[in-house]
Design a protein around this motif. Structure first.
Motif, PDB file in Angstrom:
ATOM      1  N   MET A   1      45.704  50.588  33.879  1.00  0.00           N
ATOM      2  CA  MET A   1      46.005  51.676  34.767  1.00  0.00           C
ATOM      3  C   MET A   1      46.823  51.154  35.942  1.00  0.00           C
ATOM      4  O   MET A   1      46.314  50.949  37.026  1.00  0.00           O
ATOM      5  CB  MET A   1      44.695  52.299  35.254  1.00  0.00           C
ATOM      6  CG  MET A   1      44.730  53.779  35.257  1.00  0.00           C
ATOM      7  SD  MET A   1      43.319  54.451  36.095  1.00  0.00           S
ATOM      8  CE  MET A   1      42.479  55.115  34.727  1.00  0.00           C
ATOM      9  N   PHE A   2      48.062  50.927  35.744  1.00  0.00           N
ATOM     10  CA  PHE A   2      48.959  50.486  36.795  1.00  0.00           C
ATOM     11  C   PHE A   2      48.486  49.208  37.472  1.00  0.00           C
ATOM     12  O   PHE A   2      48.641  49.026  38.666  1.00  0.00           O
ATOM     13  CB  PHE A   2      49.187  51.588  37.829  1.00  0.00           C
ATOM     14  CG  PHE A   2      49.780  52.827  37.237  1.00  0.00           C
ATOM     15  CD1 PHE A   2      51.118  52.868  36.899  1.00  0.00           C
ATOM     16  CD2 PHE A   2      49.001  53.933  36.996  1.00  0.00           C
ATOM     17  CE1 PHE A   2      51.672  54.015  36.335  1.00  0.00           C
ATOM     18  CE2 PHE A   2      49.548  55.073  36.432  1.00  0.00           C
ATOM     19  CZ  PHE A   2      50.878  55.118  36.104  1.00  0.00           C
ATOM     20  N   GLY A   3      47.862  48.342  36.721  1.00  0.00           N
ATOM     21  CA  GLY A   3      47.499  47.026  37.243  1.00  0.00           C
ATOM     22  C   GLY A   3      46.180  46.951  37.968  1.00  0.00           C
ATOM     23  O   GLY A   3      45.821  45.881  38.428  1.00  0.00           O
ATOM     24  N   SER A   4      45.458  48.043  38.085  1.00  0.00           N
ATOM     25  CA  SER A   4      44.145  47.971  38.717  1.00  0.00           C
ATOM     26  C   SER A   4      43.270  49.127  38.241  1.00  0.00           C
ATOM     27  O   SER A   4      43.757  50.185  37.893  1.00  0.00           O
ATOM     28  CB  SER A   4      44.265  47.990  40.240  1.00  0.00           C
ATOM     29  OG  SER A   4      44.773  49.224  40.678  1.00  0.00           O
ATOM     30  N   THR A   5      42.004  48.876  38.271  1.00  0.00           N
ATOM     31  CA  THR A   5      41.042  49.873  37.829  1.00  0.00           C
ATOM     32  C   THR A   5      40.590  50.708  39.026  1.00  0.00           C
ATOM     33  O   THR A   5      40.785  50.312  40.169  1.00  0.00           O
ATOM     34  CB  THR A   5      39.811  49.184  37.210  1.00  0.00           C
ATOM     35  OG1 THR A   5      39.150  48.448  38.252  1.00  0.00           O
ATOM     36  CG2 THR A   5      40.196  48.260  36.068  1.00  0.00           C
ATOM     37  N   PRO A   6      39.960  51.847  38.752  1.00  0.00           N
ATOM     38  CA  PRO A   6      39.397  52.623  39.862  1.00  0.00           C
ATOM     39  C   PRO A   6      38.417  51.787  40.707  1.00  0.00           C
ATOM     40  O   PRO A   6      38.399  51.921  41.931  1.00  0.00           O
ATOM     41  CB  PRO A   6      38.692  53.782  39.162  1.00  0.00           C
ATOM     42  CG  PRO A   6      39.480  53.982  37.902  1.00  0.00           C
ATOM     43  CD  PRO A   6      39.867  52.571  37.488  1.00  0.00           C
ATOM     44  N   ALA A   7      37.670  50.916  40.056  1.00  0.00           N
ATOM     45  CA  ALA A   7      36.724  50.076  40.803  1.00  0.00           C
ATOM     46  C   ALA A   7      37.454  49.112  41.736  1.00  0.00           C
ATOM     47  O   ALA A   7      37.014  48.867  42.865  1.00  0.00           O
ATOM     48  CB  ALA A   7      35.838  49.293  39.833  1.00  0.00           C
ATOM     49  N   GLU A   8      38.595  48.594  41.276  1.00  0.00           N
ATOM     50  CA  GLU A   8      39.379  47.688  42.127  1.00  0.00           C
ATOM     51  C   GLU A   8      40.003  48.440  43.301  1.00  0.00           C
ATOM     52  O   GLU A   8      40.073  47.914  44.413  1.00  0.00           O
ATOM     53  CB  GLU A   8      40.463  46.990  41.302  1.00  0.00           C
ATOM     54  CG  GLU A   8      39.905  45.969  40.329  1.00  0.00           C
ATOM     55  CD  GLU A   8      40.946  45.455  39.357  1.00  0.00           C
ATOM     56  OE1 GLU A   8      40.908  44.249  39.065  1.00  0.00           O
ATOM     57  OE2 GLU A   8      41.787  46.243  38.890  1.00  0.00           O
ATOM     58  N   LYS A   9      40.453  49.668  43.046  1.00  0.00           N
ATOM     59  CA  LYS A   9      41.001  50.485  44.131  1.00  0.00           C
ATOM     60  C   LYS A   9      39.909  50.788  45.161  1.00  0.00           C
ATOM     61  O   LYS A   9      40.141  50.721  46.370  1.00  0.00           O
ATOM     62  CB  LYS A   9      41.596  51.774  43.583  1.00  0.00           C
ATOM     63  CG  LYS A   9      42.913  51.587  42.869  1.00  0.00           C
ATOM     64  CD  LYS A   9      43.394  52.914  42.318  1.00  0.00           C
ATOM     65  CE  LYS A   9      44.699  52.811  41.582  1.00  0.00           C
ATOM     66  NZ  LYS A   9      44.693  51.928  40.432  1.00  0.00           N
TER      67      LYS A   9
END
Length: 106
Positions: free
Chosen positions: A1-9
């Motif tokens: 997902m564009f280089g990051s997960t929802p958790a990373e965001k």
């Protein structure tokens, strides 16, 4: 997902909120206090008026930075939700093609 997960965001937004914003504010306040103290000490000298001008400019720059941090935090939190909503919407559209679709059940 564009280089990051929802958790990373979410983690990045939380880091901005719990670390960057308070630490930036603390450092900015300390610098302002020191510069203001120096201006008071040099009251009556041209240097004091220069330091007062620096303090005004500093305040403006800090306010811009704090606003930027807040915007980034809000954007990170919002982006996760938007990507999930987009994925759900796309899945709904694919399921609407009917049970004969080769994508059914994916």
């Amino acid at each position: 997902m564009f280089g990051s997960t929802p958790a990373e965001k979410k983690a990045a937004a939380n880091a901005i909120e719990s670390e960057l914003e308070p630490n930036t504010k603390k450092a900015a306040d300390r610098a302002k206090e020191n510069t203001s103290a120096a201006a008071r000490t040099l009251d009556g000298w041209e240097t004091a008026s220069g330091l007062k001008k620096v303090t005004e400019t500093w305040d403006q720059q800090v306010n811009l930075l704090m606003g930027r941090l807040s915007t980034e935090k809000t954007s990170l939190r919002g982006a996760s939700g938007l990507f999930v909503q987009n994925d759900v919407h796309t899945g709904d559209q694919l399921r609407a093609l009917g049970p004969k679709s080769k994508l059914d059940g994916l």
